[in-house]
Design an enzyme around this catalytic site. Structure first.
Site, mmCIF file in Angstrom:
data_model
loop_
_atom_site.group_PDB
_atom_site.id
_atom_site.type_symbol
_atom_site.label_atom_id
_atom_site.label_comp_id
_atom_site.label_asym_id
_atom_site.label_seq_id
_atom_site.Cartn_x
_atom_site.Cartn_y
_atom_site.Cartn_z
ATOM 1 N N GLY A 104 0.786 -1.226 0.000
ATOM 2 C CA GLY A 104 0.000 0.000 0.000
ATOM 3 C C GLY A 104 0.815 1.272 0.000
ATOM 4 N N CYS A 138 -28.170 -9.360 -16.266
ATOM 5 C CA CYS A 138 -27.564 -8.979 -17.543
ATOM 6 C C CYS A 138 -28.501 -9.380 -18.688
ATOM 7 C CB CYS A 138 -26.215 -9.664 -17.707
ATOM 8 S SG CYS A 138 -25.524 -9.519 -19.363
ATOM 9 N N CYS A 168 -26.442 -12.324 -20.900
ATOM 10 C CA CYS A 168 -26.102 -13.645 -20.369
ATOM 11 C C CYS A 168 -26.936 -14.018 -19.143
ATOM 12 C CB CYS A 168 -24.615 -13.726 -20.037
ATOM 13 S SG CYS A 168 -24.157 -12.846 -18.539
ATOM 14 N N CYS A 214 -23.347 -7.024 -18.737
ATOM 15 C CA CYS A 214 -22.104 -7.191 -17.987
ATOM 16 C C CYS A 214 -21.043 -6.244 -18.529
ATOM 17 C CB CYS A 214 -21.567 -8.612 -18.160
ATOM 18 S SG CYS A 214 -22.572 -9.878 -17.430
ATOM 19 N N CYS A 268 -19.103 -12.407 -19.888
ATOM 20 C CA CYS A 268 -20.430 -12.427 -20.487
ATOM 21 C C CYS A 268 -20.455 -13.343 -21.713
ATOM 22 C CB CYS A 268 -20.809 -11.003 -20.889
ATOM 23 S SG CYS A 268 -22.536 -10.788 -21.292
#
Lengths: 256, 283
Positions: free
Chosen positions: B32, B241, B244, B266, B272
């Site tokens: 980080g 979606c 899909c 998606c 997808c």
């Protein structure tokens, strides 16, 4: 009992010029000390040195910490000094815009110190912010308003609330009533006096207004050219000034 | 695709790659923490992924298989051109299948398909400093990181709740890495934040203009900041979606005509497409 703040031989030089020179005093818990003097006499330099914002050239400032007793604030590490500044101390700037975050709401301004010391419950932070706004006589309905929409007097009171939320023991104030009109000044002084008495705060108040000093301070320090020329109880200094400069200062006050 | 002549492997010279690898090693050692590095001019404009592309160039080898996504899609301009850039300058294989890739360079998304150990995901970062909009001074933000002085970030979240009744930050949502450093996860939606937590893949972040590299090593804790009474939440959609039928992926709203017609699909095109292929194969 030990003093809250113990200052000795405090000197701050700006190159060859003197900011303040050889200042020493003790401040006891619950005591309000006024620092008066003309512009350029080193009042603000002294206050900055005392409040850990300006390292002195020589001399020590020792503060009575809760854990270890009297400790030199410039010898302790920065994390501890920062912690001290946001828990045990409050700093009220002359211009409230210096002490506030103008871009976030009044509630966030008051809550900032709580969040800085680890408060993570939104509801409780907000409740405390509202409580403090009430204490300083700001309508709690304005908790979500930006400080930009506040008047000068409200800003100054908001700044005070923001400082007092962590229950500090020592508050530094630089001209707390500067730039306010007299009626607002009177209200603010009343409020400050009430808070100082209720909370048992110790305070160091820098001002050039002798009336403010008379109302707030128990003890006075008169500065000229960076040096303390006279100290004593407020009434004593103002009613029976000894040093020629103090006599001049007291006699220069306009009577309406 | 044939390799372009006259370039070093993966475009950057070896000294530069070495410098970038040193920065990456330091970044991995301190999860980080933003490590400064000598960012180079790249043959694409700032803001298009100069940081990500340099990190990728620093770590890529001849055996690597690269996937590049932009907003989850494999077929947008940015993704296509970066993929082609490495295919030409390093002659490596590219793919759009998430589990096949060894390096995934991404802008704005983490793939829906879970990453596995051994994979590396490289994020393109526009602004690495999480405290930047709250504290403009670099000296001060560095000090705040050094002292883990992050209360101010909660002031921003407080302000969100006070104004909107909830934390309204939806992307680039601040996280605490390994319970120590506050980090900006690049502008991924907060939907993807939980995927960063204890992820088996190595996560690298490159900011080209700001000249910073930071990292989240595998299996590192990544916690999104929140309040006790306003816990962190990800976005939810009321529909699936349209292509899909997935109810678990991050959906983009697509306007289909000027009469208010819209559909949700998606954002991860690979995910997808493969779900649709699988459905077709089953029928």
């Amino acid at each position: 009992m030990s003093p809250l703040l113990q200052v000795s031989g405090l000197t701050r030089l700006y190159g060859d010029r003197v900011g303040c020179k050889d200042v020493g005093f003790e401040l006891w818990p619950g005591e309000v000390m006024g620092i008066v003097g003309e512009s350029g006499s080193g009042k603000t330099t002294l206050l900055n040195c005392l409040s850990a914002r300006l390292e002195p050239t020589s001399g020590t400032v020792a503060y009575d910490t809760r854990e270890e007793g009297l400790t030199d604030i410039y010898a302790m590490g920065e994390p501890r000094r920062r912690m001290l500044m946001r828990t045990d101390w409050g700093i009220v700037h002359q211009n409230p815009r210096d002490g506030l975050r103008m871009g976030v709401s009044a509630g966030a301004n008051v809550g900032e110190r709580l969040m800085a010391v680890g408060a993570r419950h939104y509801g409780r932070i907000r409740a405390q912010a509202a409580e403090w706004l009430e204490q300083v006589e700001i309508d709690t309905g304005r908790i979500d308003d930006l400080p930009l929409t506040f008047s000068g007097g409200m800003l100054q009171r908001l700044q005070i609330a923001r400082n007092l939320v962590t229950h500090p023991r020592l508050v530094f104030m630089d001209e707390p009533t500067g730039g306010l009109d007299v009626s607002v000044q009177a209200r603010l002084l009343d409020l400050l006096r009430r808070l100082v008495t209720d909370l048992g705060l110790a305070a160091i108040v820098v001002t050039h207004d002798l009336a403010v000093a008379r109302l707030l301070a128990h003890r006075l320090m008169v500065m000229q050219g960076g040096e303390v020329v006279e100290t004593g109880l407020t009434d004593q200094v103002l009613d029976d000034p000894h040093h020629p400069y103090t006599q001049l200062l007291v006699s220069s006050v306009l009577q309406p | 695709m044939n390799t372009s002549q006259g370039y070093n492997f993966a475009y950057l010279d070896e000294q530069t790659k070495r410098m970038i690898r040193r920065a990456i090693l330091k970044a991995v050692a301190i999860p980080g923490y933003q490590v400064p590095f000598g960012s180079r001019e790249m043959p694409l404009p700032y803001g298009w992924g100069t940081g990500g592309i340099q990190v990728t160039a620093g770590i890529i080898g001849p055996d690597d298989i690269l996937k590049v996504i932009d907003q989850g899609a494999d077929d947008t301009t940015n993704a296509v051109s970066i993929r082609r850039f490495f295919a030409r300058t390093a002659g490596i294989r590219t793919t759009s299948r998430t589990e096949e890739a060894t390096i995934i360079q991404t802008r704005h998304r983490i793939p829906e398909t879970p990453l596995s150990a051994g994979q590396t995901i490289v994020y393109q970062v526009p602004t690495p400093e999480p405290l930047r909009w709250l504290e403009p001074r670099e000296t001060e933000t560095r000090k705040m990181h050094a002292l883990a002085d992050y209360g101010i970030m909660h002031v921003k979240l407080y302000e969100d709740i006070a104004r909107f009744g909830r934390i309204s930050t939806t992307y680039d949502y601040p996280v605490l890495v390994d319970d120590r450093y506050l980090m900006r996860p690049s502008p991924i939606p907060k939907f993807d934040n939980p995927k960063m937590h204890r992820n088996p893949a190595l996560q690298l972040f490159g900011a080209g203009r700001e000249k910073r590299i930071y990292a989240v090593p595998p299996w590192t804790s990544v916690r999104s900041l929140d309040f006790e009474d306003h816990p962190f939440e990800v976005q939810k959609w009321s529909q699936a979606c349209a292509l899909c039928g997935s109810t678990e992926s991050f959906l983009d709203e697509v306007v289909t005509d000027d009469k208010g017609g819209r559909m949700f699909v998606c954002s991860d095109t690979d995910y997808c497409q493969r779900r649709r292929d699988a459905k077709e194969a089953a029928e």
